[in-house]
Motif scaffolding. Structure first.
Motif, PDB file in Angstrom:
ATOM      1  N   MET A 158      -7.146   2.583  -1.546  1.00  0.00           N
ATOM      2  CA  MET A 158      -8.507   2.061  -1.584  1.00  0.00           C
ATOM      3  C   MET A 158      -9.420   2.971  -2.403  1.00  0.00           C
ATOM      4  N   VAL A 159      -9.355   4.290  -2.156  1.00  0.00           N
ATOM      5  CA  VAL A 159     -10.272   5.198  -2.853  1.00  0.00           C
ATOM      6  C   VAL A 159      -9.907   5.340  -4.328  1.00  0.00           C
ATOM      7  N   GLN A 160      -8.657   4.999  -4.692  1.00  0.00           N
ATOM      8  CA  GLN A 160      -8.252   5.038  -6.100  1.00  0.00           C
ATOM      9  C   GLN A 160      -8.362   3.664  -6.766  1.00  0.00           C
ATOM     10  N   SER A 161      -8.855   2.683  -5.998  1.00  0.00           N
ATOM     11  CA  SER A 161      -9.004   1.307  -6.498  1.00  0.00           C
ATOM     12  C   SER A 161      -7.678   0.735  -6.985  1.00  0.00           C
ATOM     13  N   LEU A 162      -6.606   1.063  -6.270  1.00  0.00           N
ATOM     14  CA  LEU A 162      -5.291   0.528  -6.612  1.00  0.00           C
ATOM     15  C   LEU A 162      -5.110  -0.831  -5.955  1.00  0.00           C
ATOM     16  N   PRO A 163      -4.785  -1.864  -6.714  1.00  0.00           N
ATOM     17  CA  PRO A 163      -4.543  -3.183  -6.106  1.00  0.00           C
ATOM     18  C   PRO A 163      -3.308  -3.154  -5.221  1.00  0.00           C
ATOM     19  N   VAL A 164      -3.382  -3.828  -4.103  1.00  0.00           N
ATOM     20  CA  VAL A 164      -2.305  -3.810  -3.109  1.00  0.00           C
ATOM     21  C   VAL A 164      -1.945  -5.238  -2.733  1.00  0.00           C
ATOM     22  N   TRP A 165      -0.640  -5.488  -2.607  1.00  0.00           N
ATOM     23  CA  TRP A 165      -0.162  -6.802  -2.158  1.00  0.00           C
ATOM     24  C   TRP A 165       0.416  -6.667  -0.760  1.00  0.00           C
ATOM     25  N   ASP A 166      -0.065  -7.486   0.158  1.00  0.00           N
ATOM     26  CA  ASP A 166       0.442  -7.475   1.533  1.00  0.00           C
ATOM     27  C   ASP A 166       1.475  -8.583   1.692  1.00  0.00           C
ATOM     28  N   ASP A 167       2.721  -8.181   1.879  1.00  0.00           N
ATOM     29  CA  ASP A 167       3.827  -9.125   2.021  1.00  0.00           C
ATOM     30  C   ASP A 167       3.641  -9.954   3.297  1.00  0.00           C
ATOM     31  N   PRO A 168       3.548 -11.287   3.184  1.00  0.00           N
ATOM     32  CA  PRO A 168       3.374 -12.111   4.393  1.00  0.00           C
ATOM     33  C   PRO A 168       4.531 -11.987   5.371  1.00  0.00           C
ATOM     34  N   HIS A 169       5.720 -11.590   4.887  1.00  0.00           N
ATOM     35  CA  HIS A 169       6.853 -11.398   5.798  1.00  0.00           C
ATOM     36  C   HIS A 169       6.562 -10.300   6.821  1.00  0.00           C
ATOM     37  N   ASN A 170       5.701  -9.344   6.437  1.00  0.00           N
ATOM     38  CA  ASN A 170       5.386  -8.249   7.352  1.00  0.00           C
ATOM     39  C   ASN A 170       4.542  -8.701   8.536  1.00  0.00           C
ATOM     40  N   ALA A 171       3.979  -9.900   8.451  1.00  0.00           N
ATOM     41  CA  ALA A 171       3.192 -10.447   9.561  1.00  0.00           C
ATOM     42  C   ALA A 171       3.837 -11.685  10.160  1.00  0.00           C
ATOM     43  N   ALA A 221       0.815  -1.215   0.000  1.00  0.00           N
ATOM     44  CA  ALA A 221       0.000   0.000   0.000  1.00  0.00           C
ATOM     45  C   ALA A 221       0.851   1.268   0.000  1.00  0.00           C
ATOM     46  N   ASP A 222       1.914   1.293   0.800  1.00  0.00           N
ATOM     47  CA  ASP A 222       2.729   2.506   0.908  1.00  0.00           C
ATOM     48  C   ASP A 222       3.357   2.867  -0.436  1.00  0.00           C
ATOM     49  N   SER A 223       3.992   1.879  -1.070  1.00  0.00           N
ATOM     50  CA  SER A 223       4.699   2.181  -2.312  1.00  0.00           C
ATOM     51  C   SER A 223       3.750   2.335  -3.502  1.00  0.00           C
ATOM     52  N   MET A 224       2.591   1.654  -3.487  1.00  0.00           N
ATOM     53  CA  MET A 224       1.623   1.871  -4.563  1.00  0.00           C
ATOM     54  C   MET A 224       1.026   3.273  -4.475  1.00  0.00           C
ATOM     55  N   ALA A 225       0.754   3.738  -3.255  1.00  0.00           N
ATOM     56  CA  ALA A 225       0.271   5.106  -3.085  1.00  0.00           C
ATOM     57  C   ALA A 225       1.316   6.102  -3.576  1.00  0.00           C
ATOM     58  N   LEU A 226       2.571   5.805  -3.276  1.00  0.00           N
ATOM     59  CA  LEU A 226       3.666   6.675  -3.710  1.00  0.00           C
ATOM     60  C   LEU A 226       3.780   6.674  -5.239  1.00  0.00           C
ATOM     61  N   ALA A 227       3.682   5.500  -5.850  1.00  0.00           N
ATOM     62  CA  ALA A 227       3.786   5.404  -7.303  1.00  0.00           C
ATOM     63  C   ALA A 227       2.670   6.187  -7.994  1.00  0.00           C
ATOM     64  N   SER A 228       1.454   6.076  -7.457  1.00  0.00           N
ATOM     65  CA  SER A 228       0.329   6.787  -8.074  1.00  0.00           C
ATOM     66  C   SER A 228       0.498   8.301  -7.946  1.00  0.00           C
ATOM     67  N   ALA A 229       0.983   8.753  -6.792  1.00  0.00           N
ATOM     68  CA  ALA A 229       1.185  10.187  -6.590  1.00  0.00           C
ATOM     69  C   ALA A 229       2.297  10.711  -7.490  1.00  0.00           C
ATOM     70  N   LEU A 230       3.363   9.932  -7.646  1.00  0.00           N
ATOM     71  CA  LEU A 230       4.450  10.344  -8.536  1.00  0.00           C
ATOM     72  C   LEU A 230       3.956  10.441  -9.980  1.00  0.00           C
ATOM     73  N   ALA A 231       3.190   9.447 -10.421  1.00  0.00           N
ATOM     74  CA  ALA A 231       2.670   9.457 -11.790  1.00  0.00           C
ATOM     75  C   ALA A 231       1.769  10.667 -12.025  1.00  0.00           C
ATOM     76  N   PHE A 232       1.057  11.101 -10.996  1.00  0.00           N
ATOM     77  CA  PHE A 232       0.147  12.245 -11.127  1.00  0.00           C
ATOM     78  C   PHE A 232       0.897  13.582 -11.102  1.00  0.00           C
ATOM     79  N   GLU A 233       1.864  13.705 -10.195  1.00  0.00           N
ATOM     80  CA  GLU A 233       2.507  15.001  -9.973  1.00  0.00           C
ATOM     81  C   GLU A 233       3.677  15.294 -10.919  1.00  0.00           C
ATOM     82  N   ALA A 234       4.443  14.268 -11.283  1.00  0.00           N
ATOM     83  CA  ALA A 234       5.664  14.514 -12.058  1.00  0.00           C
ATOM     84  C   ALA A 234       5.422  15.213 -13.391  1.00  0.00           C
ATOM     85  N   PRO A 235       4.460  14.786 -14.211  1.00  0.00           N
ATOM     86  CA  PRO A 235       4.274  15.459 -15.509  1.00  0.00           C
ATOM     87  C   PRO A 235       3.961  16.940 -15.373  1.00  0.00           C
TER      88      PRO A 235
END
Length: 345
Positions: free
Chosen positions: A199-212, A54-68
């Motif tokens: 969630m509000v952008q409907s971005l798919p998220v993968w939860d790494d099992p190592h984190n739990a 979730a953290d890095s997908m949110a970051l990727a979406s924000a970068l794609a929106f703001e950089a151009p």
């Protein structure tokens, strides 16, 4: 109607960092010979390190929106550590998701994770080596990392548990790496905000099992340690730890600068460290001078702990004729003729 507050928060954080990157690029270009009138400098490239969480997908979406909007090219890198079945397919899927966001270039990089320092440290070392290589390969101006305020709080607690001193308590820097390559826009944003933005952008998220997985120290801290602290001390522990990190970093930076200036004053005409002059320094400054000298002699910074520096410090403050101190990297510290000698053994 504007974007959801969570989306707005992550975009603002990324926009601020991109402005900083542009400023740094402009400053560095002032020292480059002028181009011909017909030539235009290429737009700077900023990469995002994306695991699919979730953290890095949110970051990727924000970068794609703001950089151009700022005239910045935006790309992405995902690292396959090869530690779980199907990790290669997952990395390929994350790369597809980044491409769908409009990022270019995008690549999935496979690394070999060694064993030095334990599984978490080995994976981190392999990941950063891959990100460094990708940044060099694409001539990227910066690489964005999705560490949040929660990650910062965990890092501070891990440093406290190791008893590593104020530098360890300062956590992760907003800017780090060679020439400020790594930028962490989310250090003041909590993990839930990033997940909500996905969630509000409907971005798919993968939860790494190592984190739990309780086999990992950080996972135990995340799921057991921090909740226990919040239960005992009340809400606000994460925010307080993040503030501690910033205050500790400011203090550590000031002491490092003091030690850098003081080092010249404690060396004799041959460059040797004089114990009497070292003794006169405040302990926090003296130990930093000792640490710098040990690293210059070849001791790996990541393996040089507080207990090593304390042992060397006793050669200055508690001299009783004791023998040499062995340090990581086959470096040896000893006292000879009133001088502290640190060199390869």
């Amino acid at each position: 109607m504007g974007p959801h507050p969570a989306v707005a928060a992550i975009r603002l954080a990324v926009r601020r960092v991109l402005h900083d990157v542009l400023t740094d690029v402009q400053r560095s270009s002032e020292h480059v010979p002028p181009r011909a009138a017909s030539e235009h400098p290429p737009a700077p490239l900023v990469l995002v390190a994306c695991s699919g969480g979730a953290d890095s997908m949110a970051l990727a979406s924000a970068l794609a929106f703001e950089a151009p909007k700022l005239g910045i090219r935006a790309g992405g890198v995902t690292v396959d550590h090869g530690l779980q079945p199907g990790s290669d397919l997952r990395a390929a899927e994350v790369a597809v998701r980044m491409t769908a966001l409009g990022l270019e270039p995008v690549e999935a990089v496979t690394v070999h994770v060694g064993r030095d320092g334990g599984p978490e440290a080995a994976a981190r070392d392999a990941r950063y080596a891959a990100l460094d290589a990708a940044a060099e390969r694409h001539a990227a101006a910066a690489v964005l990392l999705g560490h949040t305020r929660d990650d910062q709080a965990e890092t501070v607690l891990l440093g406290l548990a190791r008893g590593s001193g104020i530098r360890s308590l300062s956590g992760m820097a907003a800017t780090s790496g060679v020439a400020g390559r790594y930028r962490r826009p989310f250090l003041h944003i909590d993990r839930q905000t990033a997940r909500k933005a996905c969630m509000v952008q409907s971005l798919p998220v993968w939860d790494d099992p190592h984190n739990a997985d309780p086999a990992y120290t950080r996972s135990r801290l995340r799921h057991e340690g921090l909740p226990a602290l919040e239960k005992a001390l009340g809400k606000g522990v994460v925010e307080a730890l993040a503030r501690t990190a910033q205050l500790s970093r400011d203090d550590a930076d000031a002491l490092d600068a003091w030690a850098a200036r003081a080092e010249a004053s404690v060396r004799d005409e041959t460059g040797g460290l004089e114990c009497a002059r070292l003794y006169a320094l405040p302990p926090a400054v003296r130990r930093r001078v000792v640490r710098r000298a040990a690293i210059e002699a070849g001791a790996p910074a990541g393996s040089l702990f507080a207990r090593h520096i304390e042992e060397v410090d006793r050669l200055i403050t508690g001299w009783r004729g004791q023998g040499a101190i062995n340090l990581p990297g086959k470096v040896v510290a000893r006292r000879q003729g009133g001088r502290l000698v640190i060199r390869q053994g």
